[in-house]
Design an enzyme around this catalytic site. Structure first.
Site, PDB file in Angstrom:
ATOM      1  N   GLY A  12     -29.871  37.222  23.052  1.00  0.00           N
ATOM      2  CA  GLY A  12     -30.783  38.236  22.758  1.00  0.00           C
ATOM      3  C   GLY A  12     -32.158  38.115  23.605  1.00  0.00           C
ATOM      4  O   GLY A  12     -33.056  38.661  23.201  1.00  0.00           O
ATOM      5  N   SER A  13     -31.988  37.587  24.917  1.00  0.00           N
ATOM      6  CA  SER A  13     -33.467  37.723  25.681  1.00  0.00           C
ATOM      7  C   SER A  13     -33.915  38.827  26.011  1.00  0.00           C
ATOM      8  O   SER A  13     -34.933  39.123  26.058  1.00  0.00           O
ATOM      9  CB  SER A  13     -33.037  36.514  26.698  1.00  0.00           C
ATOM     10  OG  SER A  13     -32.479  36.978  27.791  1.00  0.00           O
ATOM     11  N   ASN A  14     -32.952  39.704  26.308  1.00  0.00           N
ATOM     12  CA  ASN A  14     -33.250  41.105  26.647  1.00  0.00           C
ATOM     13  C   ASN A  14     -33.963  41.918  25.594  1.00  0.00           C
ATOM     14  O   ASN A  14     -34.895  42.679  25.717  1.00  0.00           O
ATOM     15  CB  ASN A  14     -31.993  42.053  27.376  1.00  0.00           C
ATOM     16  CG  ASN A  14     -32.094  41.489  28.769  1.00  0.00           C
ATOM     17  OD1 ASN A  14     -32.820  41.992  29.640  1.00  0.00           O
ATOM     18  ND2 ASN A  14     -30.943  40.881  29.260  1.00  0.00           N
ATOM     19  N   LYS A  90     -18.743  43.876  24.058  1.00  0.00           N
ATOM     20  CA  LYS A  90     -17.506  44.703  23.700  1.00  0.00           C
ATOM     21  C   LYS A  90     -17.713  46.355  24.248  1.00  0.00           C
ATOM     22  O   LYS A  90     -18.571  46.764  24.449  1.00  0.00           O
ATOM     23  CB  LYS A  90     -17.370  44.993  22.060  1.00  0.00           C
ATOM     24  CG  LYS A  90     -16.945  43.705  21.443  1.00  0.00           C
ATOM     25  CD  LYS A  90     -15.527  43.928  21.123  1.00  0.00           C
ATOM     26  CE  LYS A  90     -14.959  42.574  20.540  1.00  0.00           C
ATOM     27  NZ  LYS A  90     -14.134  41.838  21.324  1.00  0.00           N
ATOM     28  N   ILE A  92     -17.582  49.958  24.171  1.00  0.00           N
ATOM     29  CA  ILE A  92     -17.898  51.122  23.060  1.00  0.00           C
ATOM     30  C   ILE A  92     -16.813  52.075  23.148  1.00  0.00           C
ATOM     31  O   ILE A  92     -16.472  52.597  24.122  1.00  0.00           O
ATOM     32  CB  ILE A  92     -19.332  51.754  23.457  1.00  0.00           C
ATOM     33  CG1 ILE A  92     -20.311  50.699  23.535  1.00  0.00           C
ATOM     34  CG2 ILE A  92     -19.619  52.941  22.449  1.00  0.00           C
ATOM     35  CD1 ILE A  92     -21.044  50.147  22.429  1.00  0.00           C
ATOM     36  N   ASN A 106     -26.981  50.806  29.584  1.00  0.00           N
ATOM     37  CA  ASN A 106     -26.332  49.285  29.766  1.00  0.00           C
ATOM     38  C   ASN A 106     -27.120  48.784  30.730  1.00  0.00           C
ATOM     39  O   ASN A 106     -27.440  49.251  31.864  1.00  0.00           O
ATOM     40  CB  ASN A 106     -24.972  48.976  29.780  1.00  0.00           C
ATOM     41  CG  ASN A 106     -24.541  47.802  29.948  1.00  0.00           C
ATOM     42  OD1 ASN A 106     -24.753  46.896  28.971  1.00  0.00           O
ATOM     43  ND2 ASN A 106     -23.873  47.566  31.094  1.00  0.00           N
ATOM     44  N   HIS A 108     -26.703  45.709  33.459  1.00  0.00           N
ATOM     45  CA  HIS A 108     -25.720  44.639  33.988  1.00  0.00           C
ATOM     46  C   HIS A 108     -26.287  43.626  34.938  1.00  0.00           C
ATOM     47  O   HIS A 108     -27.201  43.966  35.854  1.00  0.00           O
ATOM     48  CB  HIS A 108     -24.785  45.472  34.760  1.00  0.00           C
ATOM     49  CG  HIS A 108     -23.510  45.037  35.326  1.00  0.00           C
ATOM     50  ND1 HIS A 108     -22.441  44.486  34.496  1.00  0.00           N
ATOM     51  CD2 HIS A 108     -23.218  44.422  36.529  1.00  0.00           C
ATOM     52  CE1 HIS A 108     -21.578  43.685  35.330  1.00  0.00           C
ATOM     53  NE2 HIS A 108     -22.114  43.676  36.583  1.00  0.00           N
ATOM     54  N   ASP A 149     -18.936  49.837  33.178  1.00  0.00           N
ATOM     55  CA  ASP A 149     -19.819  49.781  34.362  1.00  0.00           C
ATOM     56  C   ASP A 149     -19.889  50.797  35.403  1.00  0.00           C
ATOM     57  O   ASP A 149     -20.074  50.581  36.440  1.00  0.00           O
ATOM     58  CB  ASP A 149     -19.748  48.382  35.100  1.00  0.00           C
ATOM     59  CG  ASP A 149     -19.892  47.372  34.234  1.00  0.00           C
ATOM     60  OD1 ASP A 149     -20.627  47.335  33.179  1.00  0.00           O
ATOM     61  OD2 ASP A 149     -19.329  46.037  34.165  1.00  0.00           O
ATOM     62  N   GLU A 178     -34.043  41.161  35.089  1.00  0.00           N
ATOM     63  CA  GLU A 178     -33.653  41.976  33.803  1.00  0.00           C
ATOM     64  C   GLU A 178     -34.793  42.073  32.902  1.00  0.00           C
ATOM     65  O   GLU A 178     -34.950  43.239  32.212  1.00  0.00           O
ATOM     66  CB  GLU A 178     -32.464  41.271  32.937  1.00  0.00           C
ATOM     67  CG  GLU A 178     -31.241  41.247  33.930  1.00  0.00           C
ATOM     68  CD  GLU A 178     -30.002  40.553  33.039  1.00  0.00           C
ATOM     69  OE1 GLU A 178     -29.721  41.055  31.855  1.00  0.00           O
ATOM     70  OE2 GLU A 178     -29.566  39.584  33.665  1.00  0.00           O
TER      71      GLU A 178
HETATM   72  C1  GAR Z   1     -27.611  39.543  30.290  1.00  0.00           C
HETATM   73  O1  GAR Z   1     -27.842  38.809  31.401  1.00  0.00           O
HETATM   74  C2  GAR Z   1     -26.840  40.852  30.337  1.00  0.00           C
HETATM   75  O2  GAR Z   1     -27.303  41.575  31.696  1.00  0.00           O
HETATM   76  C3  GAR Z   1     -25.365  40.579  30.258  1.00  0.00           C
HETATM   77  O3  GAR Z   1     -25.430  39.536  29.320  1.00  0.00           O
HETATM   78  C4  GAR Z   1     -26.490  38.776  29.128  1.00  0.00           C
HETATM   79  C5  GAR Z   1     -27.139  38.851  27.762  1.00  0.00           C
HETATM   80  O4  GAR Z   1     -28.145  37.975  27.824  1.00  0.00           O
HETATM   81  N1  GAR Z   1     -24.696  41.595  29.990  1.00  0.00           N
HETATM   82  C6  GAR Z   1     -23.551  41.840  30.673  1.00  0.00           C
HETATM   83  O5  GAR Z   1     -22.943  41.037  31.308  1.00  0.00           O
HETATM   84  C7  GAR Z   1     -22.801  43.230  30.419  1.00  0.00           C
HETATM   85  N2  GAR Z   1     -21.580  43.427  31.383  1.00  0.00           N
HETATM   86  P1  GAR Z   1     -29.382  38.107  26.406  1.00  0.00           P
HETATM   87  O6  GAR Z   1     -28.438  38.075  25.098  1.00  0.00           O
HETATM   88  O7  GAR Z   1     -30.147  36.841  26.569  1.00  0.00           O
HETATM   89  O8  GAR Z   1     -30.076  39.313  26.734  1.00  0.00           O
END
Ligand code: GAR
Length: 204
Positions: A12-14, A90, A92, A106, A108, A149, A178
């Site tokens: 969940g850093s984003n 997952k 959608i 999303n 990526h 994607d 990101e």
């Molecule tokens: C992030 O790097 C995001 O871009 C990636 O998962 C990570 C989640 O990090 N998403 C994908 O790879 C989707 N195809 P976070 O939980 O720390 O935000």
């Protein structure tokens, strides 16, 4: 103020970068719900600590989770403007995507249309980028459509990876980007600047 629902699967850093941007006044939005496919995702605990409504969703008949259909009704009730997949791993369901057409985005961790598709998530992406010997990587925010994607690209930022020694180093550099890109793009939505003109997404 833009009403957000954020979907997460793990760390969940984003999600944190979105909440930080709101708290520091850089993003004119509110996170009304955080949704995960995993009941033990650290991102869900973070949301609960922030008193944000949380849901666990599942496509299977999991007793502890709600279905995508029930979730869609909750999000409609909450009058969600934008659904943000921030590390949601997952797929959608198609009818959910259709219901919220052009309102699901999303992030990526690579420069699409390369290094995307089924199985391309987290470190898998960075390993593929590393093995390709690419000198640039980056992050992409795109609309979600029925295929992994493949929705239209909204914004990208790139980073030099010519000197990296491991895929993990790529992951660190991309993650920093990101955390800048996603709140920036959501703010464009908050300002009504994201438009689709002649099949291209433009920010104006
Ligand atoms: C992030 O790097 C995001 O871009 C990636 O998962 C990570 C989640 O990090 N998403 C994908 O790879 C989707 N195809 P976070 O939980 O720390 O935000």
């Amino acid at each position: 103020m833009l009403k957000l629902a954020v979907f997460v699967s793990g760390r969940g850093s984003n999600l944190k970068s979105i909440v930080d941007s709101i708290e520091t006044g850089k993003l004119n939005a509110i996170v009304l719900a955080v949704i995960s496919n995993k009941s033990d995702a650290p991102a869900l605990s973070f949301a609960k600590d922030k008193s944000i409504l949380t849901f666990v969703v599942s496509s299977n008949n999991n007793q502890e989770a709600i279905s995508f259909f029930d979730l869609s009704q909750k999000l409609i009730e909450l009058e969600i403007d934008l659904i943000v997949l921030a590390g949601f791993l997952k797929k959608i369901p198609d009818d959910f995507v259709e219901l919220f057409e052009n309102r699901i985005i999303n992030i990526h961790p690579a420069l699409l249309p390369s290094f995307g598709g089924k199985g391309m998530y987290g470190l898998n992406v960075h390993k593929a980028v590393f093995d390709s010997s690419a000198k640039l990587s980056g992050a992409t925010v795109h609309f979600v459509n029925q295929n992994y994607d493949e929705g239209k690209i909204i914004a990208q930022k790139c980073v030099d990876i010519s000197d990296v020694k491991t895929p993990e180093e790529i992951a660190d550099r991309v993650l920093n980007i990101e955390h800048l890109l996603l709140p920036e793009v959501i703010q464009f939505f908050a300002e009504g600047k994201v438009k689709i003109i002649n099949q291209r997404v433009v920010i104006e």
